[in-house]
Design a protein around this motif. Structure first.
Motif, PDB file in Angstrom:
ATOM      1  N   TYR A 217     -17.080   7.083  -6.337  1.00 13.02           N
ATOM      2  CA  TYR A 217     -17.852   7.059  -5.097  1.00 13.02           C
ATOM      3  C   TYR A 217     -18.812   5.869  -4.987  1.00 13.02           C
ATOM      4  O   TYR A 217     -19.452   5.690  -3.951  1.00 13.02           O
ATOM      5  N   GLY A 218     -18.922   5.083  -6.049  1.00 17.45           N
ATOM      6  CA  GLY A 218     -19.839   3.957  -6.025  1.00 17.45           C
ATOM      7  C   GLY A 218     -21.181   4.313  -6.636  1.00 17.45           C
ATOM      8  O   GLY A 218     -21.575   5.478  -6.691  1.00 17.45           O
ATOM      9  N   ALA A 219     -21.878   3.295  -7.070  1.00 19.38           N
ATOM     10  CA  ALA A 219     -23.156   3.503  -7.744  1.00 19.38           C
ATOM     11  C   ALA A 219     -24.269   3.789  -6.743  1.00 19.38           C
ATOM     12  O   ALA A 219     -24.372   3.149  -5.700  1.00 19.38           O
ATOM     13  N   THR A 220     -25.084   4.773  -7.068  1.00 17.39           N
ATOM     14  CA  THR A 220     -26.312   5.058  -6.320  1.00 17.39           C
ATOM     15  C   THR A 220     -27.451   5.074  -7.335  1.00 17.39           C
ATOM     16  O   THR A 220     -27.219   5.297  -8.532  1.00 17.39           O
ATOM     17  N   PRO A 221     -28.685   4.839  -6.896  1.00 12.97           N
ATOM     18  CA  PRO A 221     -29.803   4.895  -7.844  1.00 12.97           C
ATOM     19  C   PRO A 221     -29.853   6.212  -8.613  1.00 12.97           C
ATOM     20  O   PRO A 221     -30.088   6.221  -9.819  1.00 12.97           O
ATOM     21  N   ARG A 222     -29.605   7.319  -7.916  1.00  8.73           N
ATOM     22  CA  ARG A 222     -29.680   8.625  -8.594  1.00  8.73           C
ATOM     23  C   ARG A 222     -28.656   8.726  -9.710  1.00  8.73           C
ATOM     24  O   ARG A 222     -28.960   9.158 -10.832  1.00  8.73           O
ATOM     25  N   MET A 223     -27.409   8.342  -9.427  1.00  6.63           N
ATOM     26  CA  MET A 223     -26.370   8.440 -10.435  1.00  6.63           C
ATOM     27  C   MET A 223     -26.622   7.487 -11.597  1.00  6.63           C
ATOM     28  O   MET A 223     -26.372   7.816 -12.761  1.00  6.63           O
ATOM     29  N   LEU A 224     -27.121   6.306 -11.292  1.00  9.04           N
ATOM     30  CA  LEU A 224     -27.409   5.342 -12.351  1.00  9.04           C
ATOM     31  C   LEU A 224     -28.541   5.834 -13.248  1.00  9.04           C
ATOM     32  O   LEU A 224     -28.506   5.640 -14.475  1.00  9.04           O
ATOM     33  N   VAL A 225     -29.549   6.476 -12.651  1.00  5.23           N
ATOM     34  CA  VAL A 225     -30.643   7.042 -13.441  1.00  5.23           C
ATOM     35  C   VAL A 225     -30.113   8.144 -14.352  1.00  5.23           C
ATOM     36  O   VAL A 225     -30.491   8.237 -15.528  1.00  5.23           O
ATOM     37  N   GLU A 226     -29.228   8.983 -13.812  1.00  5.49           N
ATOM     38  CA  GLU A 226     -28.673  10.068 -14.619  1.00  5.49           C
ATOM     39  C   GLU A 226     -27.844   9.513 -15.776  1.00  5.49           C
ATOM     40  O   GLU A 226     -27.934   9.998 -16.908  1.00  5.49           O
ATOM     41  N   ARG A 227     -27.020   8.496 -15.508  1.00  7.50           N
ATOM     42  CA  ARG A 227     -26.213   7.932 -16.592  1.00  7.50           C
ATOM     43  C   ARG A 227     -27.110   7.239 -17.616  1.00  7.50           C
ATOM     44  O   ARG A 227     -26.888   7.343 -18.828  1.00  7.50           O
ATOM     45  N   ALA A 228     -28.146   6.543 -17.141  1.00 10.99           N
ATOM     46  CA  ALA A 228     -29.064   5.878 -18.057  1.00 10.99           C
ATOM     47  C   ALA A 228     -29.752   6.878 -18.987  1.00 10.99           C
ATOM     48  O   ALA A 228     -29.982   6.590 -20.168  1.00 10.99           O
ATOM     49  N   ALA A 229     -30.070   8.068 -18.451  1.00  2.85           N
ATOM     50  CA  ALA A 229     -30.704   9.092 -19.283  1.00  2.85           C
ATOM     51  C   ALA A 229     -29.789   9.486 -20.437  1.00  2.85           C
ATOM     52  O   ALA A 229     -30.233   9.648 -21.583  1.00  2.85           O
ATOM     53  N   GLU A 230     -28.500   9.641 -20.136  1.00  2.00           N
ATOM     54  CA  GLU A 230     -27.536   9.979 -21.189  1.00  2.00           C
ATOM     55  C   GLU A 230     -27.376   8.821 -22.176  1.00  2.00           C
ATOM     56  O   GLU A 230     -27.282   9.035 -23.395  1.00  2.00           O
ATOM     57  N   GLN A 231     -27.331   7.603 -21.662  1.00  2.17           N
ATOM     58  CA  GLN A 231     -27.216   6.438 -22.541  1.00  2.17           C
ATOM     59  C   GLN A 231     -28.406   6.371 -23.500  1.00  2.17           C
ATOM     60  O   GLN A 231     -28.245   6.073 -24.688  1.00  2.17           O
ATOM     61  N   ARG A 232     -29.575   6.659 -22.956  1.00  3.11           N
ATOM     62  CA  ARG A 232     -30.783   6.591 -23.785  1.00  3.11           C
ATOM     63  C   ARG A 232     -30.754   7.643 -24.889  1.00  3.11           C
ATOM     64  O   ARG A 232     -31.119   7.373 -26.035  1.00  3.11           O
TER      65      ARG A 232
ATOM     66  N   GLU B  53     -37.936   0.230  -4.971  1.00  3.05           N
ATOM     67  CA  GLU B  53     -39.067   1.139  -5.096  1.00  3.05           C
ATOM     68  C   GLU B  53     -38.643   2.529  -5.575  1.00  3.05           C
ATOM     69  O   GLU B  53     -39.423   3.484  -5.476  1.00  3.05           O
ATOM     70  N   HIS B  54     -37.439   2.671  -6.109  1.00  2.75           N
ATOM     71  CA  HIS B  54     -36.968   3.973  -6.579  1.00  2.75           C
ATOM     72  C   HIS B  54     -37.813   4.399  -7.786  1.00  2.75           C
ATOM     73  O   HIS B  54     -37.689   3.845  -8.871  1.00  2.75           O
ATOM     74  N   LEU B  55     -38.672   5.395  -7.575  1.00  2.00           N
ATOM     75  CA  LEU B  55     -39.670   5.747  -8.571  1.00  2.00           C
ATOM     76  C   LEU B  55     -39.061   6.262  -9.883  1.00  2.00           C
ATOM     77  O   LEU B  55     -39.458   5.815 -10.967  1.00  2.00           O
ATOM     78  N   PRO B  56     -38.106   7.193  -9.847  1.00  2.00           N
ATOM     79  CA  PRO B  56     -37.526   7.668 -11.119  1.00  2.00           C
ATOM     80  C   PRO B  56     -36.869   6.541 -11.914  1.00  2.00           C
ATOM     81  O   PRO B  56     -36.993   6.499 -13.144  1.00  2.00           O
ATOM     82  N   ALA B  57     -36.201   5.609 -11.225  1.00  2.00           N
ATOM     83  CA  ALA B  57     -35.562   4.492 -11.926  1.00  2.00           C
ATOM     84  C   ALA B  57     -36.613   3.590 -12.558  1.00  2.00           C
ATOM     85  O   ALA B  57     -36.461   3.127 -13.699  1.00  2.00           O
ATOM     86  N   ARG B  58     -37.692   3.357 -11.837  1.00  2.00           N
ATOM     87  CA  ARG B  58     -38.729   2.459 -12.340  1.00  2.00           C
ATOM     88  C   ARG B  58     -39.428   3.072 -13.562  1.00  2.00           C
ATOM     89  O   ARG B  58     -39.674   2.391 -14.563  1.00  2.00           O
ATOM     90  N   MET B  59     -39.710   4.355 -13.500  1.00  2.00           N
ATOM     91  CA  MET B  59     -40.347   5.009 -14.639  1.00  2.00           C
ATOM     92  C   MET B  59     -39.414   5.073 -15.838  1.00  2.00           C
ATOM     93  O   MET B  59     -39.829   4.838 -16.987  1.00  2.00           O
ATOM     94  N   ALA B  60     -38.147   5.383 -15.582  1.00  5.03           N
ATOM     95  CA  ALA B  60     -37.172   5.455 -16.677  1.00  5.03           C
ATOM     96  C   ALA B  60     -36.989   4.096 -17.327  1.00  5.03           C
ATOM     97  O   ALA B  60     -36.877   3.987 -18.558  1.00  5.03           O
TER      98      ALA B  60
ATOM     99  N   ALA C  53     -30.810   0.299 -19.939  1.00  2.01           N
ATOM    100  CA  ALA C  53     -31.615  -0.674 -19.195  1.00  2.01           C
ATOM    101  C   ALA C  53     -30.791  -1.334 -18.098  1.00  2.01           C
ATOM    102  O   ALA C  53     -31.280  -1.531 -16.975  1.00  2.01           O
ATOM    103  N   ALA C  54     -29.545  -1.652 -18.398  1.00  2.00           N
ATOM    104  CA  ALA C  54     -28.678  -2.295 -17.401  1.00  2.00           C
ATOM    105  C   ALA C  54     -28.468  -1.383 -16.201  1.00  2.00           C
ATOM    106  O   ALA C  54     -28.496  -1.838 -15.042  1.00  2.00           O
ATOM    107  N   ASP C  55     -28.233  -0.099 -16.444  1.00  2.00           N
ATOM    108  CA  ASP C  55     -28.064   0.857 -15.349  1.00  2.00           C
ATOM    109  C   ASP C  55     -29.325   0.933 -14.490  1.00  2.00           C
ATOM    110  O   ASP C  55     -29.246   0.962 -13.255  1.00  2.00           O
ATOM    111  N   LEU C  56     -30.464   0.989 -15.133  1.00  3.43           N
ATOM    112  CA  LEU C  56     -31.718   1.138 -14.396  1.00  3.43           C
ATOM    113  C   LEU C  56     -32.080  -0.138 -13.638  1.00  3.43           C
ATOM    114  O   LEU C  56     -32.614  -0.075 -12.530  1.00  3.43           O
ATOM    115  N   GLU C  57     -31.790  -1.268 -14.228  1.00  2.75           N
ATOM    116  CA  GLU C  57     -32.011  -2.536 -13.514  1.00  2.75           C
ATOM    117  C   GLU C  57     -31.115  -2.616 -12.284  1.00  2.75           C
ATOM    118  O   GLU C  57     -31.542  -3.093 -11.218  1.00  2.75           O
ATOM    119  N   GLN C  58     -29.881  -2.108 -12.417  1.00  2.00           N
ATOM    120  CA  GLN C  58     -28.979  -2.090 -11.258  1.00  2.00           C
ATOM    121  C   GLN C  58     -29.505  -1.132 -10.191  1.00  2.00           C
ATOM    122  O   GLN C  58     -29.439  -1.425  -8.989  1.00  2.00           O
TER     123      GLN C  58
END
Length: 213
Positions: free
Chosen positions: A7-22, A43-50, A31-36
């Motif tokens: 379905y393509g990358a969205t900030p929410r999905m990238l944050v979720e995958r980054a959490a698993e990667q971490r 200004e996506h707050l969960p991505a910025r904090m993660a 970091a690459a997922d969250l930077e993307q």
């Protein structure tokens, strides 16, 4: 990853995958997922904090601070603002600036009281800064709000650090009477007894603790 491929990358999905990667230690990929994610929504707050947490885990303290500072004044609900202040407190603590870390920790607790870990972090910062009176008052507040045994134990440590050895002993003795495993309480009692100049009794407690350990 499968959903992102479909379905393509969205900030929410990238944050979720980054959490698993971490979690599995893949910090560079996280970091690459969250930077993307931030490229998609700066200004996506969960991505910025993660991303701040990942940078901190990577030892990139200055980068972590910049990431979080960017959104410190964003309009958000109190729980989110509190989490931001605690995030920055963690970074300041890693940078060795305990005073700024304590200021942020206090802001977080003013916005959202009741998190046991936050009270513990504040207590540790106050101990390092020699703010014994404030530390004890803060722990009393935390105990009233949370009824946490962890905070009650921290209060005993704070009493010893503050030189209130008899008050600490009054709280330690019942624990020694009731606890099956006593080494940690024997060590605390030894610290309190040393503060009172009772060296022989303190040494006896420490020997008993070593035997149990």
């Amino acid at each position: 990853t499968d959903e992102i491929s479909r379905y393509g990358a969205t900030p929410r999905m990238l944050v979720e995958r980054a959490a698993e990667q971490r979690i599995i230690g893949r910090l560079t990929l996280a970091a690459a997922d969250l930077e993307q994610a931030l490229k998609l929504n700066e200004e996506h707050l969960p991505a910025r904090m993660a991303l701040g947490r990942v940078y901190l885990a990577q030892g990139k303290k200055t980068e972590a601070l910049k990431i979080v500072e960017r959104v410190m004044n964003v309009r958000a609900a109190d729980p989110e603002r509190a989490a931001l202040h605690m995030m920055r407190a963690e970074i300041y603590r890693a940078l060795g600036d305990d005073k700024k870390a304590l200021d942020d920790c206090q802001h977080a607790l003013d916005l959202q009281a009741g998190d046991v870990d936050w009270y513990l972090i504040r207590s540790q910062l106050q101990e390092r800064l020699g703010k014994h009176k404030e530390r004890l008052a803060g722990l009393e507040q935390g105990i009233k709000l949370t009824s946490s045994v962890v905070l009650e134990n921290e209060r005993i440590e704070a009493l010893i650090d503050a030189g209130q050895h008899r008050a600490a002993l009054a709280l330690i003795e019942p624990q020694l009477h009731d606890s099956r495993w006593q080494s940690s309480w024997l060590i605390r009692r030894a610290r309190a007894r040393l503060g009172l100049g009772e060296k022989d009794q303190a040494h006896a407690d420490l020997r008993a603790a070593i035997r149990e350990i």
